[in-house]
Each structure stands twice: as structure tokens, then as C-alpha cells.
Design a protein around this motif. Structure first.
Motif, PDB file in Angstrom:
ATOM      1  N   GLU A  92       0.986  -1.188  -0.089  1.00 52.45           N
ATOM      2  CA  GLU A  92      -0.076   0.026   0.048  1.00 52.45           C
ATOM      3  C   GLU A  92       0.833   1.258  -0.023  1.00 52.45           C
ATOM      4  O   GLU A  92       0.615   2.213  -0.642  1.00 52.45           O
ATOM      5  N   LYS A 102      -6.176   4.094  -5.421  1.00 47.59           N
ATOM      6  CA  LYS A 102      -6.822   2.803  -4.888  1.00 47.59           C
ATOM      7  C   LYS A 102      -6.245   1.507  -5.450  1.00 47.59           C
ATOM      8  O   LYS A 102      -5.720   1.648  -6.475  1.00 47.59           O
ATOM      9  N   ASN A 104      -6.937  -2.474  -5.771  1.00 49.37           N
ATOM     10  CA  ASN A 104      -8.020  -3.726  -5.654  1.00 49.37           C
ATOM     11  C   ASN A 104      -7.462  -4.868  -5.671  1.00 49.37           C
ATOM     12  O   ASN A 104      -5.949  -5.251  -5.924  1.00 49.37           O
ATOM     13  N   TYR A 118      -9.423  -9.110   4.943  1.00 47.93           N
ATOM     14  CA  TYR A 118      -9.382  -7.698   4.088  1.00 47.93           C
ATOM     15  C   TYR A 118     -10.247  -6.661   4.776  1.00 47.93           C
ATOM     16  O   TYR A 118      -9.816  -5.489   4.929  1.00 47.93           O
ATOM     17  N   GLU A 119     -11.366  -7.173   4.897  1.00 50.09           N
ATOM     18  CA  GLU A 119     -12.413  -5.969   5.537  1.00 50.09           C
ATOM     19  C   GLU A 119     -11.841  -5.752   7.111  1.00 50.09           C
ATOM     20  O   GLU A 119     -11.868  -4.463   7.197  1.00 50.09           O
ATOM     21  N   TYR A 123     -10.732  -2.733   3.715  1.00 55.77           N
ATOM     22  CA  TYR A 123     -11.156  -2.970   2.457  1.00 55.77           C
ATOM     23  C   TYR A 123     -12.689  -3.427   2.379  1.00 55.77           C
ATOM     24  O   TYR A 123     -13.205  -4.016   3.424  1.00 55.77           O
TER      25      TYR A 123
END
Length: 146
Positions: A92, A102, A104, A118-119, A123
Motif C-alpha cells: 500500500e 486505490k 484492488n 481484508y475487511e 477493504y
């Protein structure tokens, strides 16, 4: 633990890790994926190591519009130690330094534990449809279902 750029002599250990954690698929040759990555932004392919033992990997890229992460893996004995988070944060920062707005990534919808990981890192699931078209087959057409 240190994060460093992938080196060609890491190949077999990295492929073994990817196979161990279930990232490889019959229609994708991981060695070909590595060779392709080494031709484009190789500095965005990094490994987490401890005494030269590969603990984790991530392959990232930036096309001028979006960044992408692929092949994020942490070995089973390294999970829960922060290696996955450290690898994500590393790429990142590298992507942001390039002006990337951004990042993905793709996760198989059945892999709920990875989606939750990831959440937890901030994310969100985008309302998109993932489409793909193979331009260069890694295996003979018709030998595996894709």
C-alpha cells in the motif's frame, strides 16, 4: 522478520508456499506468473522472510489508474503473526508513493476467512462483476477446466 524484494532463487520456496496455502490453480503456471512479474515492476513483488525462510508473499502492480495485489500468502505457521498485514501495508505504501489512488484485489467468494481479513484491514466489497479473458494459455487448451 523482514520484507524484501523477491529474488529469483526464492522461486521454488514461493511456489511451494503458494501450493501449500491453495493459491495455485491448474490453469495458471506459478513459475510463468513469477517470470512475467519480474519483467514488470519487479520491486512490487516482495517476500517476508525470517533467516532466509519465506514466510509470506505479495505481488503488486500499478497501471496508472488502479493498483492491484495478487498472491498474498502467509504460511500456516505464520498466520496470526501480523505478516499478512505487514505485506499489505508494505505494498500500500509503495503504491501510494507512486500516486496510486486505490488498490484492488480479487478473492474467491467462497474464501470467507480471507474476505474477513481484508475487511479488517479496511477493504470493502465493490459492487462489480469480475470478467477475464485468457490471452496466453499457461497450459494446453482443453487440459483443465478454467
Amino acid at each position: 522478520m523482514q520484507i524484501r524484494a523477491f529474488r529469483p532463487d526464492d522461486t521454488e520456496a514461493v511456489v511451494a508456499l503458494w501450493e501449500e496455502v491453495g493459491l495455485t490453480r491448474p490453469w495458471n503456471d506459478p513459475r510463468k506468473d513469477i517470470a512475467r512479474k519480474l519483467e514488470v515492476q519487479p520491486e512490487l513483488f516482495v517476500v517476508a522472510v525470517d533467516d532466509d525462510r519465506i514466510l509470506g508473499t505479495v505481488m503488486a502492480g500499478y497501471d496508472g489508474h488502479r493498483g492491484w495485489m495478487n498472491y498474498l500468502a502467509a504460511g500456516p505457521d505464520a498466520r496470526g503473526t501480523g505478516i499478512g498485514r505487514a505485506l499489505v501495508e508494505h505494498v500500500e505504501h509503495a503504491l501510494e508513493a507512486r500516486g496510486c489512488p486505490k488498490v484492488n484485489l480479487q478473492v474467491r467468494s467462497s474464501n470467507t476467512a480471507v474476505v474477513a481479513f481484508y475487511e479488517h484491514l479496511g477493504y470493502t466489497v465493490d459492487d462489480t462483476v469480475d470478467l477475464g479473458k485468457r490471452l496466453i494459455p499457461d497450459v494446453e487448451p482443453g487440459t483443465v477446466e478454467q
